[in-house]
Design a protein around this motif. Structure first.
Motif, PDB file in Angstrom:
ATOM      1  N   UNK A 162       0.772  -1.232  -0.072  1.00 17.62           N
ATOM      2  CA  UNK A 162       0.477   0.086  -0.295  1.00 17.62           C
ATOM      3  C   UNK A 162       1.256   1.139   0.093  1.00 17.62           C
ATOM      4  N   UNK A 163       0.270   2.103  -1.019  1.00 17.16           N
ATOM      5  CA  UNK A 163      -0.978   2.374  -1.367  1.00 17.16           C
ATOM      6  C   UNK A 163      -0.992   2.489  -2.689  1.00 17.16           C
ATOM      7  N   UNK A 164       0.403   1.042  -3.801  1.00 21.54           N
ATOM      8  CA  UNK A 164       0.037   0.899  -4.722  1.00 21.54           C
ATOM      9  C   UNK A 164      -0.861  -0.485  -4.766  1.00 21.54           C
ATOM     10  N   UNK A 165      -1.449  -1.160  -3.866  1.00 20.29           N
ATOM     11  CA  UNK A 165      -2.643  -1.793  -4.491  1.00 20.29           C
ATOM     12  C   UNK A 165      -4.056  -1.152  -4.114  1.00 20.29           C
ATOM     13  N   UNK A 171      -7.433  -0.704  -6.501  1.00 17.71           N
ATOM     14  CA  UNK A 171      -7.406  -2.088  -7.416  1.00 17.71           C
ATOM     15  C   UNK A 171      -7.796  -3.079  -6.217  1.00 17.71           C
ATOM     16  N   UNK A 172      -7.533  -3.526  -4.894  1.00 21.42           N
ATOM     17  CA  UNK A 172      -8.169  -3.763  -3.685  1.00 21.42           C
ATOM     18  C   UNK A 172      -9.812  -3.839  -3.145  1.00 21.42           C
ATOM     19  N   UNK A 173      -9.696  -2.347  -3.281  1.00 26.66           N
ATOM     20  CA  UNK A 173     -11.001  -1.838  -2.751  1.00 26.66           C
ATOM     21  C   UNK A 173     -12.704  -2.689  -2.989  1.00 26.66           C
ATOM     22  N   UNK A 174     -12.759  -2.694  -4.109  1.00 27.98           N
ATOM     23  CA  UNK A 174     -13.922  -2.474  -5.162  1.00 27.98           C
ATOM     24  C   UNK A 174     -14.301  -4.404  -5.026  1.00 27.98           C
ATOM     25  N   UNK A 175     -12.945  -4.871  -4.762  1.00 28.63           N
ATOM     26  CA  UNK A 175     -13.401  -6.643  -4.984  1.00 28.63           C
ATOM     27  C   UNK A 175     -13.171  -7.289  -3.578  1.00 28.63           C
ATOM     28  N   UNK A 176     -12.812  -6.351  -2.646  1.00 27.65           N
ATOM     29  CA  UNK A 176     -13.097  -6.072  -0.852  1.00 27.65           C
ATOM     30  C   UNK A 176     -14.800  -5.627  -0.718  1.00 27.65           C
ATOM     31  N   UNK A 177     -15.265  -5.127  -1.758  1.00 26.81           N
ATOM     32  CA  UNK A 177     -16.575  -4.694  -0.822  1.00 26.81           C
ATOM     33  C   UNK A 177     -17.331  -5.662  -1.778  1.00 26.81           C
ATOM     34  N   UNK A 190      -2.847   0.034   9.099  1.00 30.66           N
ATOM     35  CA  UNK A 190      -3.852   0.899   9.224  1.00 30.66           C
ATOM     36  C   UNK A 190      -4.697   1.265   7.663  1.00 30.66           C
ATOM     37  N   UNK A 191      -3.189   1.188   6.234  1.00 28.91           N
ATOM     38  CA  UNK A 191      -3.816   0.875   4.685  1.00 28.91           C
ATOM     39  C   UNK A 191      -5.227  -0.170   4.330  1.00 28.91           C
ATOM     40  N   UNK A 192      -4.635  -1.416   5.096  1.00 29.96           N
ATOM     41  CA  UNK A 192      -5.457  -2.441   4.947  1.00 29.96           C
ATOM     42  C   UNK A 192      -6.799  -1.959   5.461  1.00 29.96           C
TER      43      UNK A 192
END
Length: 251
Positions: A116-119, A122-128, A149-151
């Protein structure tokens, strides 16, 4: 499910599938291995289906999903790269937990965590999407406290600490330093509001000291060492041995 508040054991059955796949006779049965582990007291089953199906196959994922319905108080964890084939399984099976791992298609085993913050984007919509399906998300992470904290910010529920460096340091002059790094990371995750899992090269020998330093770890996922021990001890005795290693951490 263990309600003691102690770390839970999820058995990764990939290596059983790897042995099965060396012949075309259908055994050893991956689903039967999972069933025996559950009967012996495992809190969960983990599979990591890779695109090339070199161990866990598509059919295994669904067969174990059916088995897990008979064990409603145990958890099914499906791990893998969400940008490869993982999300198809998550959408179809809706396991208790999806563990996102940033491995490439060709690598032999997982060897690093997300960055993070690189990933993040692209991860957020899949986590959602996982959350919309009712699935908990754990991110496979290196022991870097500053990343925790970024996770949480990207929406993860847990992190799974990649423990290869702990396994390599165990019993050496660097053990104390490496363990301190993991402890600092686990505490940073907890302080950020994340649950903490751990996995990779954990063994009967190195598990107790690791958990004793971080007794709030929710779950360990163990495959290679567990299956190696089960070849000698049998599944039931191996479960008992790993549970004993966990309980010893709380003695």
């Amino acid at each position: 499910m263990n309600n003691s508040g102690h770390t839970l054991l999820s058995v990764n059955v990939n290596k059983v599938a790897l042995v099965r796949n060396t012949r075309h006779v259908g055994y050893p049965s991956v689903t039967r291995a999972a069933e025996l582990c559950l009967k012996a007291g495992a809190a969960g089953i983990t599979v990591h289906p890779r695109p090339d199906e070199r161990h866990i196959r598509k059919g295994d994922v669904f067969e174990i999903a059916e088995l897990m319905r008979l064990w409603p108080n145990r958890e099914y964890n499906i791990e893998g790269n969400p940008f490869h084939n993982l999300m198809d399984f998550i959408r179809a099976v809706k396991p208790h937990q999806a563990t996102f791992v940033p491995d490439s298609e060709g690598q032999s085993t997982s060897d690093h965590g997300w960055s993070f913050p690189q990933d993040a984007a692209r991860l957020k919509p899949l986590i959602d999407e996982c959350h919309a399906l009712g699935v908990r998300v754990s991110l496979f992470m290196d022991p870097v406290p500053e990343q925790m904290a970024a996770c949480k910010a990207v929406g993860a529920d847990r992190v799974e600490l990649y423990t290869e460096t702990w396994a390599s340091a165990f019993g050496t002059a660097t053990e104390v330093k490496v363990l301190a790094q993991f402890k600092a990371t686990a505490e940073a995750a907890r302080d950020a509001g994340l649950g903490v899992n751990a996995g990779h090269d954990l063994t009967q020998a190195n598990l107790t000291r690791f958990i004793a330093a971080m007794p709030f770890i929710a779950e360990v996922s163990i495959g290679h060492a567990f299956v190696s021990d089960a070849l000698e001890m049998g599944y039931t005795q191996a479960i008992m041995a790993y549970q004993a290693s966990i309980e010893k951490a709380y003695a």
